[in-house]
Structures are given as structure tokens and as C-alpha cells.
Design a protein around this motif. Sequence first.
Motif, mmCIF file in Angstrom:
data_model
loop_
_atom_site.group_PDB
_atom_site.id
_atom_site.type_symbol
_atom_site.label_atom_id
_atom_site.label_comp_id
_atom_site.label_asym_id
_atom_site.label_seq_id
_atom_site.Cartn_x
_atom_site.Cartn_y
_atom_site.Cartn_z
ATOM 1 N N LEU A 360 -9.264 -17.833 -4.603
ATOM 2 C CA LEU A 360 -9.677 -17.420 -3.266
ATOM 3 C C LEU A 360 -10.885 -18.236 -2.800
ATOM 4 C CD1 LEU A 360 -9.799 -15.546 -0.794
ATOM 5 C CD2 LEU A 360 -10.984 -13.858 -2.234
ATOM 6 N N THR A 361 -11.869 -18.401 -3.684
ATOM 7 C CA THR A 361 -13.089 -19.108 -3.311
ATOM 8 C C THR A 361 -12.827 -20.601 -3.129
ATOM 9 O OG1 THR A 361 -14.302 -17.484 -4.621
ATOM 10 C CG2 THR A 361 -15.518 -19.414 -3.874
ATOM 11 N N GLN A 362 -11.987 -21.176 -3.972
ATOM 12 C CA GLN A 362 -11.661 -22.586 -3.825
ATOM 13 C C GLN A 362 -10.930 -22.837 -2.507
ATOM 14 O OE1 GLN A 362 -12.487 -25.269 -6.010
ATOM 15 N NE2 GLN A 362 -11.969 -26.247 -4.062
ATOM 16 N N LEU A 363 -10.042 -21.925 -2.138
ATOM 17 C CA LEU A 363 -9.337 -22.044 -0.869
ATOM 18 C C LEU A 363 -10.319 -21.953 0.297
ATOM 19 C CD1 LEU A 363 -6.424 -22.285 0.305
ATOM 20 C CD2 LEU A 363 -6.422 -19.778 0.471
ATOM 21 N N VAL A 383 -21.337 -15.435 -8.159
ATOM 22 C CA VAL A 383 -20.883 -16.376 -9.183
ATOM 23 C C VAL A 383 -19.818 -17.302 -8.624
ATOM 24 C CG1 VAL A 383 -19.859 -16.606 -11.475
ATOM 25 C CG2 VAL A 383 -21.420 -14.708 -10.988
ATOM 26 N N TRP A 384 -18.843 -16.739 -7.894
ATOM 27 C CA TRP A 384 -17.765 -17.573 -7.366
ATOM 28 C C TRP A 384 -18.308 -18.569 -6.348
ATOM 29 C CZ3 TRP A 384 -15.526 -16.395 -11.313
ATOM 30 C CH2 TRP A 384 -15.158 -15.103 -11.689
ATOM 31 N N LEU A 385 -19.298 -18.171 -5.552
ATOM 32 C CA LEU A 385 -19.918 -19.112 -4.621
ATOM 33 C C LEU A 385 -20.530 -20.286 -5.379
ATOM 34 C CD1 LEU A 385 -22.240 -18.379 -1.595
ATOM 35 C CD2 LEU A 385 -22.975 -19.942 -3.372
ATOM 36 N N LEU A 386 -21.326 -19.992 -6.391
ATOM 37 C CA LEU A 386 -22.055 -21.032 -7.108
ATOM 38 C C LEU A 386 -21.123 -21.963 -7.879
ATOM 39 C CD1 LEU A 386 -25.009 -18.849 -8.411
ATOM 40 C CD2 LEU A 386 -25.153 -20.643 -6.677
ATOM 41 N N ARG A 387 -20.001 -21.440 -8.350
ATOM 42 C CA ARG A 387 -19.111 -22.254 -9.171
ATOM 43 C C ARG A 387 -18.020 -22.967 -8.378
ATOM 44 N NH1 ARG A 387 -18.071 -18.542 -14.643
ATOM 45 N NH2 ARG A 387 -20.194 -18.715 -15.472
ATOM 46 N N HIS A 388 -17.598 -22.403 -7.260
ATOM 47 C CA HIS A 388 -16.383 -22.914 -6.635
ATOM 48 C C HIS A 388 -16.530 -23.350 -5.177
ATOM 49 C CE1 HIS A 388 -13.858 -21.925 -10.077
ATOM 50 N NE2 HIS A 388 -14.563 -20.806 -10.182
ATOM 51 N N LEU A 389 -17.694 -23.199 -4.564
ATOM 52 C CA LEU A 389 -17.890 -23.738 -3.228
ATOM 53 C C LEU A 389 -18.516 -25.122 -3.327
ATOM 54 C CD1 LEU A 389 -19.208 -20.829 -0.966
ATOM 55 C CD2 LEU A 389 -16.893 -21.751 -1.114
ATOM 56 N N THR A 501 -1.098 -10.755 -1.632
ATOM 57 C CA THR A 501 -0.252 -11.705 -2.354
ATOM 58 C C THR A 501 -0.741 -13.123 -2.083
ATOM 59 O OG1 THR A 501 1.326 -11.884 -0.516
ATOM 60 C CG2 THR A 501 1.775 -10.216 -2.212
ATOM 61 N N PRO A 502 -0.690 -14.005 -3.069
ATOM 62 C CA PRO A 502 -1.214 -15.366 -2.891
ATOM 63 C C PRO A 502 -0.504 -16.154 -1.804
ATOM 64 C CG PRO A 502 -0.819 -14.898 -5.219
ATOM 65 C CD PRO A 502 -0.213 -13.767 -4.453
ATOM 66 N N GLU A 503 0.802 -15.892 -1.604
ATOM 67 C CA GLU A 503 1.573 -16.691 -0.655
ATOM 68 C C GLU A 503 1.047 -16.557 0.777
ATOM 69 O OE1 GLU A 503 2.849 -14.616 -2.874
ATOM 70 O OE2 GLU A 503 3.632 -16.097 -4.306
ATOM 71 N N ARG A 504 0.557 -15.377 1.131
ATOM 72 C CA ARG A 504 0.100 -15.127 2.501
ATOM 73 C C ARG A 504 -1.340 -15.582 2.741
ATOM 74 N NH1 ARG A 504 -0.608 -9.861 3.496
ATOM 75 N NH2 ARG A 504 -0.911 -10.371 5.690
ATOM 76 N N LEU A 505 -2.029 -15.913 1.672
ATOM 77 C CA LEU A 505 -3.463 -16.129 1.797
ATOM 78 C C LEU A 505 -3.841 -17.355 2.630
ATOM 79 C CD1 LEU A 505 -6.247 -15.075 1.112
ATOM 80 C CD2 LEU A 505 -6.118 -16.282 -1.081
ATOM 81 N N GLN A 510 -6.791 -19.032 7.441
ATOM 82 C CA GLN A 510 -6.999 -19.938 8.561
ATOM 83 C C GLN A 510 -7.121 -19.167 9.867
ATOM 84 O OE1 GLN A 510 -7.334 -23.478 8.040
ATOM 85 N NE2 GLN A 510 -8.352 -22.994 9.984
ATOM 86 N N ALA A 511 -6.265 -18.146 10.054
ATOM 87 C CA ALA A 511 -6.343 -17.328 11.267
ATOM 88 C C ALA A 511 -7.681 -16.606 11.358
ATOM 89 C CB ALA A 511 -5.189 -16.328 11.282
ATOM 90 N N TRP A 512 -8.149 -16.113 10.224
ATOM 91 C CA TRP A 512 -9.450 -15.420 10.154
ATOM 92 C C TRP A 512 -10.589 -16.373 10.527
ATOM 93 C CZ3 TRP A 512 -12.675 -16.466 5.636
ATOM 94 C CH2 TRP A 512 -13.823 -15.683 5.560
ATOM 95 N N LEU A 513 -10.577 -17.577 9.985
ATOM 96 C CA LEU A 513 -11.628 -18.542 10.287
ATOM 97 C C LEU A 513 -11.576 -19.005 11.740
ATOM 98 C CD1 LEU A 513 -11.524 -20.746 7.046
ATOM 99 C CD2 LEU A 513 -13.401 -19.250 7.751
ATOM 100 N N ASP A 514 -10.379 -19.080 12.294
ATOM 101 C CA ASP A 514 -10.222 -19.572 13.669
ATOM 102 C C ASP A 514 -10.592 -18.535 14.721
ATOM 103 O OD1 ASP A 514 -9.371 -22.006 12.715
ATOM 104 O OD2 ASP A 514 -7.233 -21.578 12.975
#
Length: 570
Positions: A360-363, A383-389, A501-505, A510-514
Motif C-alpha cells: 500500500l505504501t509503495q503504491l 514505519v511504513w512511511l520511513l521505509r517505503h516512501l 482487495t489488492p486488485e481495486r487499490l 488514483q481517484a482519491w488523490l485526484d
Amino acid sequence: MSITVSEVIADTLIKAGAKRCYGIVGDTINHLTNAISKTSLEWINVRHEEVGAFAAGGEAYMTRQLAVCAGTCGPGSLHFVNGIFESHRNGSPVVLIASNVDSSEEGMGFPQELDQTKIYDQCSVFCQRINHPSQARRIVAQAAQAALTHQGVAVVVVNGDIFKNKIEDDIAWSVHQPQPLIRPNDADLNTLAGMIHSAKRITIYAGIGARESHDQLVALADKIKAPIAHSSRSKEFVEPNNPFNVGMTGILGNLAGMQAMDDCDLLLCLGSDFAYTQFYPKNAQIVQVDTQAKHLGRRTPIDLGLVGDVANTIEALLPLLEQRSDDSHLNNALEQWHKDKKEYAGKARHESELIHPQYLTQLLSDKADRNAIFTADGGSPMVWLLRHLEATGERRFLTSLLHGTMANAYPQALGIANAYPHRQVIAMCGDGGLTMLMGDLLTLVQEQIPVKLLVFNNESLGFVEMEQRVEGLLDNFTSLHNPNFALLAEQIGLQGWQVDTPERLPDTMQAWLDHEGPALLEVKVNRMELVMPPKIEANQVVSTALFGVKAVLNGRSDEVISLIRDNFIK
């Protein structure tokens, strides 16, 4: 012409650069808020004062300019405490106007009376009362100056009746922000150069005090062929465009950063006050450079302590050094760093029906703007921010690494988005953190502050659960019964999405960010995710196994299978 103390306070803060004041109106500060309403100082009406302190601190941390909070007597001012502690510890220049009961009632046990100075003296660089109306501009100017020059919180305590008193205000007290050049003397620099010349394996450890020293760090590392490890707070400043970077150390760090420190014979701690003694090398000389002499040697014994700004010190040091050719220590650290990054990428892949928080964080890192600003709740989102952003050099990060509080992410993002309305501001929220201060989601709606909230919903206090399991304990009292956050968001006027589910993510993210306004994306992430340290010790494996035995005996064998599959096999 005479003016009120309230008008003097507002005018002084504006002249010191303040643009916003966060708080809740009422009783003892009504005259102050009335004065503010007639000025350029914007009042942000929050639902809980703790959120106001987080928001002001988030704004001030990012801009390094003054932000303001104001609270009513008793509970109003008291509610700011946790957010003020956080803002003070992360170095945010904030002024809190904390009111008290009227002067005539003070000391009489009047309802809501509190001694604000006793409360706030421990989390401020300045904490004074306005004892007489004539002191108003002088004390507020000193408070603003202290907050800006010492990068911390300043508190001004005012009795309710003082705000409406009129004064002549005929002395021009003002705020000064000197920018001194600070570096060690020539003799100390020569001593440091000699230590560098004699050492065989040098590692640089850069902290938040090196935030404006990126190019100087790279130049020093190139000359002495040293890897650069960095603290968690300095990731955004040290990591980008740095061929000598080998990541972080500490429990949230990576193996390359830890090994680079363990294997050196000289460690240069530049602008770092990293608190955990066990992560410093045992068999190396240590040099520490800091602008604060009181920081020298307080975390681990050091061999040389120097007072200086990191950039100024390096610039004065470089001409004294010879170009080093032996890069074996550097290459070993860089080789491990490449392995660490490969391992991070492997854990962030989509491999099952579960949504792993790393994926999720990498995406998020891939889809967010290159100049986005991120906050993260204390616990696993941090932790996920520090490791994967990815740190791009334009992105900014804010987490609660010194105070370690819950519920900081979206309140800090609220203040940051006010300061940067045209940049993506993304709050990485834990489900526990979000629900702790959920009321101010209404502030995002009311003020139309375009914060993007990403909710890591694992239905637990995940970091605490991990701590309990690693210690061999059954997890107790960590489960959370959560609502559908997306539906809840829509009920209060936020745009909301939920993904399980991962497929919808990817498309949903993208819709959320837009989306143009404030919006919330709830993601059901894997609960059985351990935040593993960079080097797993034998006792941690034994303790986790002990949890497994206890869980099986208590009829929870499915959890043990999930824990093993999701953390040790994938």
C-alpha cells in the motif's frame, strides 16, 4: 491613541510573521478573538484544542515560521498539552496564548482556574505571564522571538480581564531573528582533521541538525570515502540525490545503516542527537558536532565534541583533509544498502489476496506527487512511511519520532495544508490514531482543507500488538471495533472510498488523490504484519515462538499460521 491588550497581541504576532491562529472561542479569550477577526490573522476554529496544537505545529514545522494557538481558561488551554509537547519536541516555532481566570479571582480556587505556567514550563522555550497590561507587546515579542530563534513553543499566560484593558503602547518592542555563523575554532578543526586522517573506516551519521547541509555532507563523504547513515527525522534531507546514502539505523532502520556504524573505527555524528545508546558502535572513536553544547555526549560517550552548524563546520574542515582513495568500507555499506532496498521492494510486492501495508505504501509513493507532503501516525504507519516512501528532495515528511504520540497525522496535515494549499498533503493514519481525534474531520469539511487521509485499517493497535508478540506475550486489549470509515466520511461531507482487495487499490487510490477537496481512503490491511528490526536477534525469534505456543494453547492457532506465513515465508 490607546488600544486594547488583545489588539496589541494580535498585531505583535502578525508582525512576527504569524498567519493563522488555531483554537476554540469562548469566555476568557472572546476579546482576543474579536481583535483577531479585524486583522489578517486567520482564525481556524477546531473541534478539539489538541488538534489545534498539532495543526499549528505541523504548519510551523514545515514553514519554519510562526504559528499560533489560543485557549480559554482551565480546560480550554489544558487541552492543548499533548499537541504542544509534540510541537515543542519536533522543533516547531509556535506561540500559545493560554488564558486564565480574571485577576481578581486568581488564587481563590475559582472554577476552571489553573496555573498554566507550571503546566507549560516543561514543554516550552519561553513561558511567561503578562502581569500588567503595559507588558503585552514586550512579552509577546519576546515569546515570538524565542519560538523562532530556538525553534520551539513559547507560551504567554494572560488573565481574562487583561485582554480588554487599554494601554498607550508607545514603546516599539519587536522581534529579531539573527542568523549567526557557528563553527568550531581552528584548533578543534585541526584535531578533527587529524582523527579523520588516522582512521581507516569512517562513517558519517547525519541527524536533523544537518537538514540544510546536503551538499556539504556529500562533498565530505566523497573526500573521505565514507557512507552516510542518517536518523529517521533527517531522511527527507539526506537521502535524495546522495550516492553515499546507506539508510537509517535503529529499530526502524535497515541493516546497511546499522552495519556502517558497527563496522567503523571513526563515527562522525553531525547534527544528530539520536537517543538510543545501544545502536552506537562499541569499538570506534566518536566525534559529535552540534549547535547545542548541552547535546554533546549525552547519548553515548564521545571522544571529541564540537559546537558548530554542520554546513559551516564541513566547509571549514574540507580544506584540511586529503582526498582518500580507499573506498572498501564505503563499497561494503553500499552493497548492503542495495540488498536492503531489494528486500524492501520484495516486501512491497502484491503476492496474495491480502493487502500488505508495505505494498500500500509503495503504491502511494509511486502515485503521489513528487512534491507531496506526508504525515504519519505514531506506530506502524510511521514505519511504513520511513521505509517505503521515496524521498525526492521535494517531498516533506513529518512523524512523531520524539514524542511518540498517537493521533498526530491528520491534525498536523490540517495545518500543513493551510500553509501549502496547492500541494498534495497526505496523512497516513492508523485506525487507532484516527478514531482518537476523529471529531476534527468536521474541521476539514467546514474549512474545506484538502487533506488526503489514508487509513491503514487493521482493526488493532498494530504496533502495540507487535511489541507484545515480540516479547512472547499474548496480545491483550489491542483489538478495535471500527466503523466503515468511508461511509462515516461521506456522512459528514468527506468523499470516501474503502478497499479490501489488492486488485481495486491502484485505480481507487488514483481517484482519491485526484479528488479536489478533502478525501478519505480506507484500506483493509493485513493485521499479522510484524515491524521487523534491521537485524533479528535470537531472543526476538524465541519470544515470537513463545507467543506461538501460548496462542496455540489458547485456541488461536490460525493466528500463528498467519503470523509465520505473512512475515517469515513471504
